[in-house]
Design a protein around this motif. Sequence first.
Motif, PDB file in Angstrom:
ATOM      1  N   SER A   1       9.242  -0.546   2.897  1.00 31.40           N
ATOM      2  CA  SER A   1       8.517  -1.499   3.736  1.00 31.40           C
ATOM      3  C   SER A   1       7.375  -0.843   4.504  1.00 31.40           C
ATOM      4  CB  SER A   1       9.482  -2.184   4.699  1.00 31.40           C
ATOM      5  OG  SER A   1      10.108  -1.199   5.485  1.00 31.40           O
ATOM      6  N   ASP A   2       7.348   0.495   4.560  1.00 29.42           N
ATOM      7  CA  ASP A   2       6.265   1.164   5.287  1.00 29.42           C
ATOM      8  C   ASP A   2       5.251   1.802   4.335  1.00 29.42           C
ATOM      9  OD1 ASP A   2       7.819   3.198   4.322  1.00 29.42           O
ATOM     10  OD2 ASP A   2       8.066   4.231   6.242  1.00 29.42           O
ATOM     11  N   GLU A   3       5.257   1.369   3.077  1.00 28.73           N
ATOM     12  CA  GLU A   3       4.307   1.924   2.107  1.00 28.73           C
ATOM     13  C   GLU A   3       3.441   0.808   1.532  1.00 28.73           C
ATOM     14  OE1 GLU A   3       6.430   5.581  -0.034  1.00 28.73           O
ATOM     15  OE2 GLU A   3       7.513   3.712  -0.325  1.00 28.73           O
ATOM     16  N   ASP A   4       2.264   1.170   1.084  1.00 33.66           N
ATOM     17  CA  ASP A   4       1.385   0.219   0.404  1.00 33.66           C
ATOM     18  C   ASP A   4       0.376   1.007  -0.431  1.00 33.66           C
ATOM     19  OD1 ASP A   4      -0.511   1.200   2.177  1.00 33.66           O
ATOM     20  OD2 ASP A   4      -0.622  -0.631   3.386  1.00 33.66           O
ATOM     21  N   SER A   5      -0.636   0.324  -0.940  1.00 34.96           N
ATOM     22  CA  SER A   5      -1.584   1.007  -1.824  1.00 34.96           C
ATOM     23  C   SER A   5      -2.361   2.093  -1.078  1.00 34.96           C
ATOM     24  CB  SER A   5      -2.541  -0.006  -2.447  1.00 34.96           C
ATOM     25  OG  SER A   5      -3.271  -0.661  -1.431  1.00 34.96           O
ATOM     26  N   MET A   6      -2.489   1.966   0.252  1.00 33.86           N
ATOM     27  CA  MET A   6      -3.163   3.001   1.045  1.00 33.86           C
ATOM     28  C   MET A   6      -2.308   4.276   1.107  1.00 33.86           C
ATOM     29  SD  MET A   6      -5.786   3.692   3.205  1.00 33.86           S
ATOM     30  CE  MET A   6      -6.376   2.137   3.873  1.00 33.86           C
ATOM     31  N   THR A   7      -1.038   4.112   1.420  1.00 34.39           N
ATOM     32  CA  THR A   7      -0.199   5.309   1.582  1.00 34.39           C
ATOM     33  C   THR A   7      -0.015   6.007   0.231  1.00 34.39           C
ATOM     34  OG1 THR A   7       1.916   4.141   1.317  1.00 34.39           O
ATOM     35  CG2 THR A   7       1.000   4.229   3.533  1.00 34.39           C
ATOM     36  N   LEU A   8       0.075   5.221  -0.848  1.00 39.55           N
ATOM     37  CA  LEU A   8       0.204   5.830  -2.181  1.00 39.55           C
ATOM     38  C   LEU A   8      -1.094   6.552  -2.555  1.00 39.55           C
ATOM     39  CD1 LEU A   8       1.995   2.912  -4.074  1.00 39.55           C
ATOM     40  CD2 LEU A   8       3.016   5.084  -3.351  1.00 39.55           C
ATOM     41  N   ALA A   9      -2.224   5.927  -2.226  1.00 39.24           N
ATOM     42  CA  ALA A   9      -3.527   6.538  -2.525  1.00 39.24           C
ATOM     43  C   ALA A   9      -3.661   7.857  -1.763  1.00 39.24           C
ATOM     44  CB  ALA A   9      -4.664   5.594  -2.147  1.00 39.24           C
ATOM     45  N   TRP A  10      -3.220   7.842  -0.504  1.00 41.85           N
ATOM     46  CA  TRP A  10      -3.286   9.080   0.283  1.00 41.85           C
ATOM     47  C   TRP A  10      -2.430  10.163  -0.370  1.00 41.85           C
ATOM     48  CZ3 TRP A  10       0.654  11.914   2.283  1.00 41.85           C
ATOM     49  CH2 TRP A  10       0.245  13.074   2.953  1.00 41.85           C
ATOM     50  N   SER A  11      -1.245   9.760  -0.786  1.00 46.34           N
ATOM     51  CA  SER A  11      -0.307  10.722  -1.356  1.00 46.34           C
ATOM     52  C   SER A  11      -0.900  11.389  -2.607  1.00 46.34           C
ATOM     53  CB  SER A  11       0.988   9.973  -1.676  1.00 46.34           C
ATOM     54  OG  SER A  11       1.954  10.832  -2.134  1.00 46.34           O
ATOM     55  N   ALA A  12      -1.434  10.571  -3.530  1.00 45.29           N
ATOM     56  CA  ALA A  12      -2.033  11.126  -4.753  1.00 45.29           C
ATOM     57  C   ALA A  12      -3.288  11.927  -4.420  1.00 45.29           C
ATOM     58  CB  ALA A  12      -2.368   9.990  -5.713  1.00 45.29           C
TER      59      ALA A  12
END
Lengths: 392, 513
Positions: B49-60
């Motif tokens: 619930s605390d993740e989205d396309s922004m957090t995934l983009a940051w991670s990659a």
Amino acid sequence: MSWGKAAVVAAGIIPFGELFDQGYESLAAGAFRSMLSGADRSIALSEIDACVVATQRGSLWGQEGIGGNTVPSAIGLSGIPCTRVENACPSGSDAFRVGAMMVASGVHDRVLVIGVEKMRDKSTQEGLLSRAAAGHPVYTRGETAPVLFAPFATRHMHEFGTTREMLAQVAVKNHHNGCLDPYAHFRSEVTVAQVLESPPVCSPLHLLDCCPQTDGAAAVLLTRPEIAADFTDRPVFVAGFGVATDHPYLHEKATYVGLPATQLAASRAYSMASLGPDAIDCAEVHDCFTITEILDIEDLGFVEKGKGGQATLDGLTALDGKLPVNTSGGLLAKGHPIGATGVAQLVECFWQLREEAGERQVAIRKGNALQHNVGGRGSGVSVVTILTRDPA
Amino acid sequence: MSAGSTAGPTPVEIVAAGVGLPAFRWSPGEAAKLWGQPAVSGSLAACGSDEDSMTLAWSAGSQALSAARNAGIRIDAPRTTSASRGDPRIGCYWGTTSPPFAEGPNLAFLASSLGLPAGTEGYLTCGSPLAGATALEAAWNALASHRVDVALVVASDARKGATGTATETSFGDGAVAFVLLRAGRSGSQGALLLGRSTRMMPVVDRYRGPGELSTHDLYDARLFREAIFLPLVREAGESLASATGEAISSWSITDPDGRLASGAAKALGGTPAGGDIRRTIGDTGAPAPLLGILPSLARSGEDPDGARTEPRSPGLLGLIAYGGGQATAIAMRCGGEIAGVSTALGQLASFGSGSTIRTHVEIMKARGVLAAEVEPVPMGLPPGGGAFVRQVGEVLELTGARCVDCGTIMTPPSIHPSCTGCGGTSLVIVPLTRDGTVVTFVVNHTMPAPFEAPLPLVVIDLDRSGRLMVQGAGEKAGQFTVGGRVHLVLRRYALERSVPVYGWKAVPESDQP
């Protein structure tokens, strides 16, 4: 030689609790009338020169802007000077300090100090959130009140082997004392097992490690010592006080096993009163959470750092112990109506020193009692007050 | 049907890569059974619930940048001053169909959280799963035209499939990122981009109209397969092969149903690439065709743990992205092993074998499909208010204020006009590190909505920088210890009055790649 430039001549309090039928002004008026009716001799309204009101969070009942200056009208004293003091959890004790300095300065001879807080008009959820919203808009998200103290429990356990059972003993002791205090919010015994098995609130703290949200009010009358005899034959004197601040954010703490604001405030109060922790007969300390009392009794010099948990288990701070702590039930059982708390603690010290505390009266040998609050963002402010029967 | 193809632009190469995987994995078979649909196999990656396309983009993106730095590739320019001559100029190109702000500062938030300089050039490409390939093209153009010297391409998606449909049981969340340079600049042999081609057709298959909150899927399987997808993909692929003049032996292709890509690759005379990734994390949308090339970018064709991946083919590698009535094909020649690829493949393998399988209910809750009927209490400070606007940057950039006189580092800078160590007022802004050791922590169980319990809060001594208190990842609440090692990741703290609020969360080190 202690400070002794102000005397407490009367004190009153209302039974704390969920006081649905009473609004903010009614709470204040109740405490004031209790003080008048409990006074050693009749006090005329015209004898009160000024008023200091402690209220920490008016937004909990919707009147942040004007809390405080509505009190004189509510208690029949409209027209007198009145100032509100807000200084986080020590608001009440700091209002008392301001009142003491007012009479010591000679500006006013008789100053009424009222602490009052209406906490239960809004839901617990909103109360929690107003705490969570304090500070940096992103970094502090999720920091409800227990978050400000639970990290100290984690670290105290890690460094000193303090156990949850030791923490629980604080709640067991204070709830026992609360049973003997007609003004306490909770008047029932709890067991160590009940504390341990209560629902987790903010690990490692569980529900019974936490104080409740409480409505309440308390009042005292301060005078110059020279005129104290006009009101009572047995005044109690202000021996000393200390206030200290600390960095407000948890990640800025120099230590997670003690509260520097308490240590600094205590050293100032002891120095002003020309005495040390061994001269204290009983103490009302800030036990908003069980861990807080453990930190307090260490930071106030009652026990060595790291030994607070074991000392509590051993009964040092029990009603019949060497240094009884929170004879009123403390914040854990009596309740924590924030602005009222510090004043209520001083009322208890006043009664203990006058040996009027009924079933919970402790032996007064040296004639001194200590009051302590700590709070604000990250325990960033503390007040310690020492009262004495003998100012010499 | 209109057509266009280009070949022979200035070659650029992929020199580093990273992936972003969400916290949850689940079995779509559970949902298919619930809705009485045909059985489906495999697993899907899903955001907590605390993740989205922004957090995934940051991670990659942060992984790809770290891999490039670790490989000695010079990519950093000063962050706070304008770049001087000789400093690399950087561009950031993000493709996603699910930008967290439908309209808002998407790219600026991403660039800030990645620590990229304020002068970073960038584009956000959206609108359909073609967005990932479009971002790669944008990077290529920027490098080829010498506008930038380093390009970071990020493709990420966190799409909520329509409940009870095939998209619910096929969509997965994930991200991939590449660092690109002009060919020959890195000194090592990366994956050389050689040519591209595109085909488009004005058809409506999947769309969301203005003002609509959910996407319509006009996916008639037969019509879409025979009349739209296969012809466009095949024409784009054939056009690409003819433009490059070399055989393309391996194809990574958008794969809406788990079968079309394989059919299209065979029709183009090659083998499909990236199928294992598709089976492990699902159809990730914009990143999908870019994720599919990862196994081909590994030297050995195998990840370090020896998990099965596609064998390396001798010819060129092609990727074809389809979305919104358009297919874009890009050809590349794989050289040596690309920095970060083996780590990325290792993460994908351990995600597929090691992570806990969550229930369908947990996934629906994380996506907000299943929501508690509670009244969230608004915070005191609205996200549009001055305090947020002033202070959100220092959170994303993860900065501290270092005292020039005594060296104390204070965080965050906005609340520290004076040094907490010596009272000094000479302070300089410095970036903080993202690894550290736990000083103390708690797990908060009692909070009003929109907070979700359990919420760890952790005081951390960051390596070689300051001390900070941040939230911890809720799904790892039981794994924090005093003295334990943690790493900070970008997470969405809340949707505050429907505005995403981002911050850093600590994750115990055992969970780090």
